[in-house]
Scaffold this motif. Structure first.
Motif, PDB file in Angstrom:
ATOM      1  N   TYR A  55       6.856   1.276   2.174  1.00 39.97           N
ATOM      2  CA  TYR A  55       5.428   0.983   1.981  1.00 39.97           C
ATOM      3  C   TYR A  55       4.832   0.382   3.251  1.00 39.97           C
ATOM      4  CZ  TYR A  55       1.179  -1.167   0.147  1.00 39.97           C
ATOM      5  OH  TYR A  55      -0.117  -1.543  -0.050  1.00 39.97           O
ATOM      6  N   ARG A  56       5.568  -0.548   3.877  1.00 44.29           N
ATOM      7  CA  ARG A  56       5.059  -1.176   5.102  1.00 44.29           C
ATOM      8  C   ARG A  56       4.872  -0.165   6.222  1.00 44.29           C
ATOM      9  NH1 ARG A  56       5.229  -6.658   6.161  1.00 44.29           N
ATOM     10  NH2 ARG A  56       4.227  -5.991   8.109  1.00 44.29           N
ATOM     11  N   GLU A  80      12.376  -6.486   6.188  1.00 45.84           N
ATOM     12  CA  GLU A  80      11.043  -5.900   6.338  1.00 45.84           C
ATOM     13  C   GLU A  80      10.403  -6.328   7.660  1.00 45.84           C
ATOM     14  OE1 GLU A  80       6.869  -5.867   3.765  1.00 45.84           O
ATOM     15  OE2 GLU A  80       8.690  -6.754   2.924  1.00 45.84           O
ATOM     16  N   THR A  90      14.047  -3.151  -1.929  1.00 46.77           N
ATOM     17  CA  THR A  90      13.912  -3.384  -0.493  1.00 46.77           C
ATOM     18  C   THR A  90      13.527  -2.096   0.222  1.00 46.77           C
ATOM     19  OG1 THR A  90      15.441  -5.247  -0.441  1.00 46.77           O
ATOM     20  CG2 THR A  90      15.179  -4.005   1.603  1.00 46.77           C
ATOM     21  N   ASP A  93      11.904   0.412  -1.068  1.00 43.76           N
ATOM     22  CA  ASP A  93      10.515   0.688  -1.438  1.00 43.76           C
ATOM     23  C   ASP A  93       9.542  -0.126  -0.594  1.00 43.76           C
ATOM     24  OD1 ASP A  93      11.186   2.509  -3.380  1.00 43.76           O
ATOM     25  OD2 ASP A  93      10.946   1.127  -5.062  1.00 43.76           O
ATOM     26  N   ARG A  94       9.825  -1.426  -0.473  1.00 43.28           N
ATOM     27  CA  ARG A  94       8.923  -2.307   0.281  1.00 43.28           C
ATOM     28  C   ARG A  94       8.839  -1.889   1.747  1.00 43.28           C
ATOM     29  NH1 ARG A  94       7.597  -7.510  -1.293  1.00 43.28           N
ATOM     30  NH2 ARG A  94       8.002  -8.230   0.837  1.00 43.28           N
ATOM     31  N   CYS A  95       9.986  -1.556   2.325  1.00 42.62           N
ATOM     32  CA  CYS A  95      10.001  -1.182   3.738  1.00 42.62           C
ATOM     33  C   CYS A  95       9.274   0.141   3.970  1.00 42.62           C
ATOM     34  CB  CYS A  95      11.438  -1.118   4.238  1.00 42.62           C
ATOM     35  SG  CYS A  95      12.229  -2.751   4.391  1.00 42.62           S
TER      36      CYS A  95
END
Length: 266
Positions: A136-137, A167, A130, A132-134
């Motif tokens: 990246y966004r 996210e 989570t 990592d994804r945030c």
């Protein structure tokens, strides 16, 4: 206990190795396997064997460990058992262990020789994935969280129930003009709140609490958020606790499972 051999911890996003010879750790390494856990594990093994010699006993743990044990010629060690072994060696006064991985989270309760645990393997919310994804966004890398100052007390709300919702909330806050640092601090707060809800389920976590895994090792502000939430609960419930050392991240927190797998030989 005399350490001898190679311990591997292979999870959903990273692989770690700890190797020992003559009772002394002589080699450690940590890397993201980027969807190739076997290739990364083999590369880590080869590098470790350069320091401890070919033929050293091998032990593997982690969410991918059971699948890789036979291929690697290693003994499989359950990750809860591995983590508990390392914690008892390095933090014998620990009562609660919280480890965050790439896509799972676990809480281990230690009481003398007994242990119990809870794991969240069904949803990546509250884990490294989570974060990592945030990041990246937002067009950021891990340094943004690694350098984050102590989070503020009054933080905007980010969903703690689902990584996708988190996210979305994060992006909306940025669009609304909330400063990036406050949004990142709110994200860490959501990670802690989510794990308290899913793993602790409202129960009091007795100190001392030890925080393990890559997110805790690399993002110091995350421990600050845990400390704030746990201290508040202890005060509310009349639990005796110390001035600041009752929630801590030990050195080399990312390697505890790998070292624990190695310690299982004893």
């Amino acid at each position: 206990m005399s350490l001898e051999g190679i311990g591997l911890d292979v999870g959903s996003t990273t692989a770690k190795v700890v190797a020992a010879r003559d009772g002394r750790v002589v080699h450690r390494d940590y890397r993201r396997h980027r969807g190739d856990p076997l290739g990364s594990a083999q590369a880590l093994l080869a590098a470790a064997e350069a320091d401890v010699g070919r033929g050293a006993p091998r032990f593997v743990t982690g969410s991918a460990g059971a699948r890789l044990a036979e291929v690697l010629g290693a003994s499989y060690v359950h990750e809860v058992h591995a983590v508990a072994l390392a914690v008892r060696a390095h933090a014998p006064d620990a009562r609660t262990v919280i480890e965050l991985g790439g896509q799972d989270a676990k809480m281990i309760h230690l009481e003398g020789s007994a242990l119990s645990s809870e794991m969240n393997e069904r949803c990546a919310a509250g884990t490294g994935a989570t974060l990592d994804r945030c990041l990246y966004r937002l067009g950021l890398d891990e340094r943004a969280l690694g350098n984050l100052e102590t989070p503020e007390e009054d933080l905007p709300a980010i969903s703690a129930k689902c990584g996708v919702f988190a996210e979305t909330d994060l992006v909306n806050l940025i669009k609304a003009g909330v400063p990036e640092a406050r949004v990142l601090a709110a994200l860490l707060d959501a990670v802690v709140r989510g794990n308290l809800a899913v793993l602790a389920r409202g129960r009091t976590l007795p100190p001392r609490v030890v925080l393990l895994g890559g997110p805790h090792a690399f993002f110091p502000a995350l421990a600050t958020v845990w400390r704030r939430h746990l201290t508040a609960r202890w005060r509310e419930r009349g639990v005796a606790h110390g001035a600041g050392d009752d929630v801590r991240v030990p050195p080399l927190a990312q390697y505890f499972a790998a070292e624990g797998a190695l310690r299982s030989a004893g």
